[in-house]
Every structure is written in structure tokens, then in C-alpha cells.
Write an enzyme that holds these catalytic residues in place. Structure first.
Site, short mmCIF file in Angstrom:
data_model
loop_
_atom_site.label_atom_id
_atom_site.label_comp_id
_atom_site.label_asym_id
_atom_site.label_seq_id
_atom_site.Cartn_x
_atom_site.Cartn_y
_atom_site.Cartn_z
N GLU A 171 7.73 5.88 -8.36
CA GLU A 171 6.27 5.83 -8.18
C GLU A 171 5.82 6.92 -7.22
OE1 GLU A 171 5.60 1.72 -7.02
OE2 GLU A 171 5.46 1.11 -9.12
N LEU A 192 -3.77 -6.93 -7.75
CA LEU A 192 -3.36 -8.15 -8.44
C LEU A 192 -4.54 -9.02 -8.87
CD1 LEU A 192 -0.22 -9.00 -6.29
CD2 LEU A 192 -0.43 -7.52 -8.30
N GLY A 221 0.78 -1.23 0.00
CA GLY A 221 0.00 0.00 0.00
C GLY A 221 0.81 1.27 0.00
N ASN A 257 -3.64 2.58 -14.10
CA ASN A 257 -2.81 1.60 -13.41
C ASN A 257 -1.36 2.09 -13.41
OD1 ASN A 257 -2.06 -0.99 -12.25
ND2 ASN A 257 -1.26 -1.56 -14.26
N HIS A 289 2.42 0.40 -13.52
CA HIS A 289 3.15 -0.84 -13.71
C HIS A 289 4.64 -0.55 -13.48
CE1 HIS A 289 3.78 -4.92 -15.10
NE2 HIS A 289 4.88 -4.45 -15.68
C1 GAR Z 1 4.05 -1.29 -7.12
O1 GAR Z 1 5.41 -1.30 -7.42
C2 GAR Z 1 3.24 -1.33 -8.40
O2 GAR Z 1 3.87 -0.69 -9.46
C3 GAR Z 1 3.16 -2.80 -8.64
O3 GAR Z 1 2.96 -3.39 -7.38
C4 GAR Z 1 3.64 -2.58 -6.41
C5 GAR Z 1 2.69 -2.31 -5.26
O4 GAR Z 1 3.37 -1.72 -4.19
N1 GAR Z 1 2.10 -3.14 -9.57
C6 GAR Z 1 2.18 -4.16 -10.41
O5 GAR Z 1 3.12 -4.93 -10.44
C7 GAR Z 1 0.97 -4.32 -11.33
N2 GAR Z 1 1.27 -5.22 -12.40
P1 GAR Z 1 2.56 -1.01 -3.04
O6 GAR Z 1 1.49 -1.98 -2.56
O7 GAR Z 1 3.57 -0.75 -1.96
O8 GAR Z 1 1.97 0.26 -3.61
#
Ligand code: GAR
Length: 195
Positions: free
Chosen positions: A175, A86, A12, A103, A105
């Protein structure tokens, strides 16, 4: 004012960052709701502690129009943000919110995208392929994996000897810097892309 539902499955960090970014109230959006499909995910408590309503739903609930439509209507949601979510969204959601689902990625799509490519798996694949750079992609969501129109990308160098954890850390920093700002610049009128 846009009303955001964040969908998340894991730690999160993006959800928390987006909630904090919009909480000042003058960036054209507010986070109305967090939807999580994993009852054990850290994101649930982290978002609740920030005062945001969190719904933990099963896969079947998320695939059910009878559950999701009233929920999103009740919270007057008009923008869905996938932040480490997911589960593939069902077609009734991608249809109803077409152009209003975004989204993030953790790679430079189309590199290292598609089914099975999420979180740490992406960074492991980047290191295994000997890439010299990676990054983030913010894109619209349709009913195929990692396929919607790309709104924004930012890159970062992968140094020789970087582990997947090192790469993950660098990508998380990207991010944190960019995702809320890109959401505001794309979906919230009047918001500067520099803020
Ligand atoms: C993030 O790095 C996001 O880019 C990735 O999951 C992570 C979630 O981190 N998303 C994917 O891989 C989607 N295919 P978080 O729960 O700490 O935000």
C-alpha cells in the site's frame, strides 16, 4: 490541481503516506481535508500534526447532504480517497463524485471482498483459506461494496506459516509503495506512474 479529501477510520498509515506524497506541491494534487468517523482513531492526530484539517463526523453527519456538501465545497474537494474508511458512502456522495472516488482494499479483489471484509479480517481469511498469494486492489467506488472498476492490483506471496499479522505487514508495504502513485497516475494529469 486536484483537491483531495481522505476518508479514514483507523491508524491512518495510508492517509499519512498520501499526505506526505502530495505535500511537495508538484504532483498535481493536495490533501485539503481528512474526514474521520471515529473520534478515537489515531489518524486524527497523525494528520493534524501534519497540518491537515481533520473533521471528525458521526455516521449521521456523513450520511447528511446538508453537512457533507457544504464541507466538501468549502474545501473545494474534487477527489475522495478512501483509506481504511469503514462506513459505506451514501448515494449522494457516490453520485456526486462518480468516477472521482477511489478506495484501497487489502486483497486481490474479487477475492476476500464484500461486507465485513476489512483490515485484519481480510488477512485472517486469507491465511485460513491457505492462499499462497494476496495483495492490494485500488478501485473506483460505487454504491456496492468493493465493486467499482479496478485501477490497479499488486500481489505478494503468503509464505507457509505466515500469520495474519505477517500478511498485514506485507500488504501495508505494498500500500505504501503503490497507493499514492496510483492516485497521481490516475487522477492528476502529467504525473508519471513511475514517480
Ligand atoms: C488498510 O490496509 C486498507 O487497505 C484497509 O484498512 C487498512 C487501513 O490501514 N481497508 C479496508 O479493509 C477497506 N475494506 P491504515 O488506517 O493504517 O491506513
Amino acid at each position: 490541481m486536484r483537491r483531495i479529501a481522505i476518508f479514514a477510520s483507523g491508524r491512518g498509515s495510508n492517509a499519512v503516506n498520501i499526505i506526505k506524497f502530495f505535500s511537495c506541491g508538484d504532483r498535481g494534487a493536495a490533501v485539503a481535508l481528512v474526514v474521520c468517523n471515529n473520534p478515537k482513531a489515531e489518524v486524527t492526530e497523525r494528520c493534524r500534526s501534519l497540518g491537515v484539517h481533520v473533521e471528525v463526523l458521526s455516521r449521521a453527519d456523513i450520511n447528511s447532504p446538508d453537512v457533507m456538501c457544504p464541507l466538501l465545497e468549502r474545501h473545494e474537494v474534487d477527489l475522495i480517497v478512501l483509506a481504511g474508511f469503514l462506513q459505506m458512502l451514501p448515494p449522494f456522495l457516490t453520485g456526486r463524485f462518480a468516477g472521482n472516488i477511489v478506495n484501497i482494499h487489502p486483497s486481490l479483489l474479487p477475492r476476500f471482498g464484500g461486507k465485513g471484509m476489512y483490515g485484519r479480517h481480510v488477512h485472517e481469511a486469507v491465511v485460513a483459506a491457505g492462499e499462497s498469494e494476496t495483495g492490494i486492489t485500488v478501485h473506483l467506488v460505487n454504491d456496492k461494496y468493493d465493486d467499482g472498476r479496478i485501477l490497479f492490483q499488486a500481489s505478494v506471496a503468503v509464505a507457509p506459516g505466515d500469520t495474519a499479522a505477517d500478511v498485514e505487514h506485507k500488504v501495508h508495504l505494498l500500500e505504501k509503495t503503490h497507493f499514492p502513485r496510483v492516485i497521481a497516475a490516475t487522477f492528476c494529469r502529467g504525473e508519471s506512474s513511475e514517480s
